[in-house]
Scaffold this active site. Structure first.
Site, PDB file in Angstrom:
ATOM      1  N   ARG A  10      47.030   9.747  83.066  1.00 27.06           N
ATOM      2  CA  ARG A  10      47.614  10.318  84.132  1.00 27.06           C
ATOM      3  C   ARG A  10      45.664  10.258  84.584  1.00 27.06           C
ATOM      4  O   ARG A  10      44.799   9.722  84.085  1.00 27.06           O
ATOM      5  CB  ARG A  10      47.374  11.713  83.930  1.00 27.06           C
ATOM      6  CG  ARG A  10      48.205  12.272  84.072  1.00 27.06           C
ATOM      7  CD  ARG A  10      48.607  14.093  84.365  1.00 27.06           C
ATOM      8  NE  ARG A  10      47.439  14.143  83.403  1.00 27.06           N
ATOM      9  CZ  ARG A  10      46.783  15.578  83.748  1.00 27.06           C
ATOM     10  NH1 ARG A  10      46.898  15.944  85.258  1.00 27.06           N
ATOM     11  NH2 ARG A  10      46.190  15.746  83.161  1.00 27.06           N
ATOM     12  N   ASN A  20      40.217   8.008  81.479  1.00 25.63           N
ATOM     13  CA  ASN A  20      41.203   6.731  81.158  1.00 25.63           C
ATOM     14  C   ASN A  20      40.641   5.593  81.248  1.00 25.63           C
ATOM     15  O   ASN A  20      40.604   4.790  80.885  1.00 25.63           O
ATOM     16  CB  ASN A  20      42.306   6.741  80.877  1.00 25.63           C
ATOM     17  CG  ASN A  20      42.912   8.120  80.252  1.00 25.63           C
ATOM     18  OD1 ASN A  20      43.215   8.058  78.860  1.00 25.63           O
ATOM     19  ND2 ASN A  20      43.449   8.405  81.537  1.00 25.63           N
ATOM     20  N   ARG A  69      54.499   6.745  87.580  1.00 26.39           N
ATOM     21  CA  ARG A  69      54.653   7.689  87.114  1.00 26.39           C
ATOM     22  C   ARG A  69      54.822   8.932  87.588  1.00 26.39           C
ATOM     23  O   ARG A  69      54.576   8.871  88.892  1.00 26.39           O
ATOM     24  CB  ARG A  69      54.068   8.927  85.521  1.00 26.39           C
ATOM     25  CG  ARG A  69      53.233   8.968  85.950  1.00 26.39           C
ATOM     26  CD  ARG A  69      52.154  10.524  85.024  1.00 26.39           C
ATOM     27  NE  ARG A  69      51.735   9.259  83.445  1.00 26.39           N
ATOM     28  CZ  ARG A  69      51.414  10.359  83.325  1.00 26.39           C
ATOM     29  NH1 ARG A  69      51.528  11.236  83.051  1.00 26.39           N
ATOM     30  NH2 ARG A  69      50.780   9.290  81.733  1.00 26.39           N
ATOM     31  N   GLN A 101      47.753   6.173  72.331  1.00 30.15           N
ATOM     32  CA  GLN A 101      46.935   7.273  73.112  1.00 30.15           C
ATOM     33  C   GLN A 101      45.133   6.412  73.426  1.00 30.15           C
ATOM     34  O   GLN A 101      44.676   5.120  72.626  1.00 30.15           O
ATOM     35  CB  GLN A 101      46.342   7.962  71.961  1.00 30.15           C
ATOM     36  CG  GLN A 101      47.565   9.061  71.306  1.00 30.15           C
ATOM     37  CD  GLN A 101      47.795  10.003  72.128  1.00 30.15           C
ATOM     38  OE1 GLN A 101      47.956   9.907  73.325  1.00 30.15           O
ATOM     39  NE2 GLN A 101      47.849  11.659  71.930  1.00 30.15           N
ATOM     40  N   ARG A 159      35.424  24.733  42.467  1.00 28.31           N
ATOM     41  CA  ARG A 159      35.837  24.132  43.300  1.00 28.31           C
ATOM     42  C   ARG A 159      35.802  22.023  43.294  1.00 28.31           C
ATOM     43  O   ARG A 159      34.972  21.781  42.373  1.00 28.31           O
ATOM     44  CB  ARG A 159      34.294  23.765  44.378  1.00 28.31           C
ATOM     45  CG  ARG A 159      34.039  25.359  44.972  1.00 28.31           C
ATOM     46  CD  ARG A 159      33.164  25.542  45.701  1.00 28.31           C
ATOM     47  NE  ARG A 159      33.240  24.593  46.633  1.00 28.31           N
ATOM     48  CZ  ARG A 159      33.592  25.027  48.256  1.00 28.31           C
ATOM     49  NH1 ARG A 159      33.905  26.191  48.417  1.00 28.31           N
ATOM     50  NH2 ARG A 159      33.368  23.882  48.734  1.00 28.31           N
TER      51      ARG A 159
END
Length: 391
Positions: A10, A20, A69, A101, A159
């Site tokens: 976007r 982006n 889009r 992504q 641990r």
């Protein structure tokens, strides 16, 4: 089955405007994953879904097709699934979507190739990326609650040492592959599922993990730079007007020309020479008097009507492969040289066609530190070459 890579990008971003396509280590952020997707060679098509003209331009520059889009799935509240379903409604040929992504710049083609095999050859309906983390978890205690925290995945009395504990798998968001029938039902994960474990150093999420300067260092160390292995640069050719200078020419009353330059760029040239990299200069103008006054001690070719021919002659004379040649240019006349050189760069104010041809876009303008910045970029990539040799 048609496997499509799809990157959602976007134009709106609450944090960083047009994040982006913001430059990360000289490459638009989205360019890193598009380069990996295209070079993987397993996708029948590579797409970017966007609502922004500038993102569309960058996507096409890196070899992707663009799906514009709709406003309905471009809101802050829109989900990835909504955008993917809209994409599928317009592209009936697609059977499997690999949603990658844009904020995972250390993704490598080898990861995508293995995932494509899982979903195409081994019959999984969905595959998603995970990373292994060695983190002990504790229950949250909210303010005002009258209770104590409890261990979630450890025994405090025993641990584990890190090397004795395999850790746990967490989604890292790099990619989600799913078949059409799942997505149409409203799922990105479902059916016969598999995870793909990524190497920790390749698991970088700009949104969550780290800020921009740290991300640049990670990408330079672990990012994917193309099919051809990096080689050590032996020669940098720099265009004079618009790179070493800002392109402005001042003319005095007695018709003498003057130009200005940035001392940082002179330091950059000196540093390159000290690292054994030859620096040569090129110009379409006859600026020999200016060069003489600058006393750079570099081989130069002025009045060059064909820059590519000069570059090819120098490359052959020095017995270099193109991977050992770097070029910094800013004009249309530099485009073919930028395309030929193994490492190419332009100042921030270079013309659009030069920017499109370059592998690295400086943050600095011509004559304002661009040469020094490109030199630093060369040094960082040399470190990557040297690190690869030691492995």
């Amino acid at each position: 089955a048609h496997l499509a890579a799809l990157v959602l990008a976007r134009g709106g971003s609450k944090g960083i405007p047009l994040k982006n396509i913001k430059l990360l280590a000289g490459v638009p952020l989205i360019g890193w994953v598009l380069r990996a997707a295209v070079d993987a060679g397993v996708f029948h098509s590579v797409w970017v879904s966007t609502d922004h003209d500038e993102i569309e331009k960058v996507a096409k520059q890196f070899g992707a097709r663009v799906h514009r889009r709709s406003p309905e799935v471009s809101q802050d509240s829109s989900t990835s699934l909504e955008a993917i379903r809209e994409f599928l409604n317009h592209h009936h040929e697609v059977d499997i979507v690999g949603n990658i992504q844009a904020t995972s710049p250390c993704l490598h083609p080898s990861d995508l190739i293995k995932v494509a095999d899982l979903i195409q050859k081994e019959g999984f309906d969905s595959v998603f990326s995970v990373v292994r983390r060695h983190q002990f978890r504790w229950s949250e205690v909210k303010k005002g609650e009258n209770k104590t925290t409890e261990p979630q995945n450890l025994n405090p009395a025993k641990r584990y040492r890190r090397q004795d504990w395999p850790g746990e798998l967490y989604e890292n968001g790099s990619f989600y592959f799913a078949k059409r029938h799942l997505i149409e039902k409203g799922y990105l994960q479902g059916g016969k599922m598999a995870y793909y474990e990524m190497r920790a150093e390749h698991s970088v999420d700009i949104d969550i993990d780290i800020d921009w300067p740290i991300a640049e260092q990670r990408v330079l160390s672990f990012g994917y730079f193309g099919k051809e292995p990096l080689k050590e640069v032996k020669l940098l050719v720099c265009s004079i007007d618009g790179c070493l200078t800002n392109g402005r020419i001042y003319v005095t009353e007695d018709q003498k020309e003057m130009v200005s330059y940035d001392y940082r760029d002179i330091v950059g040239i000196d540093l390159l020479k000290k690292r054994g990299i030859q620096v040569r200069l090129i110009s379409e103008r006859d600026c020999s008097k200016t060069l003489s006054a600058m006393q750079l001690g570099c081989v130069a070719k002025v009045s060059a009507t064909n820059k590519l021919q000069v570059l090819e002659d120098w490359q052959k004379d020095m017995g270099l492969s193109w991977k050992e040649v770097a070029y910094l240019g800013n004009e249309e006349s530099d485009v073919e040289c930028l395309k030929k050189a193994g490492m190419s760069g332009v100042p921030a104010d270079a013309c659009a066609v030069a920017q499109k041809a370059a592998g690295y876009i400086c943050k600095s303008n011509g004559g304002c530190g661009a040469v020094r910045e490109f030199a630093e970029h060369i040094f960082l990539l040399l470190e990557k070459v040297n690190a690869a040799r030691k492995q």
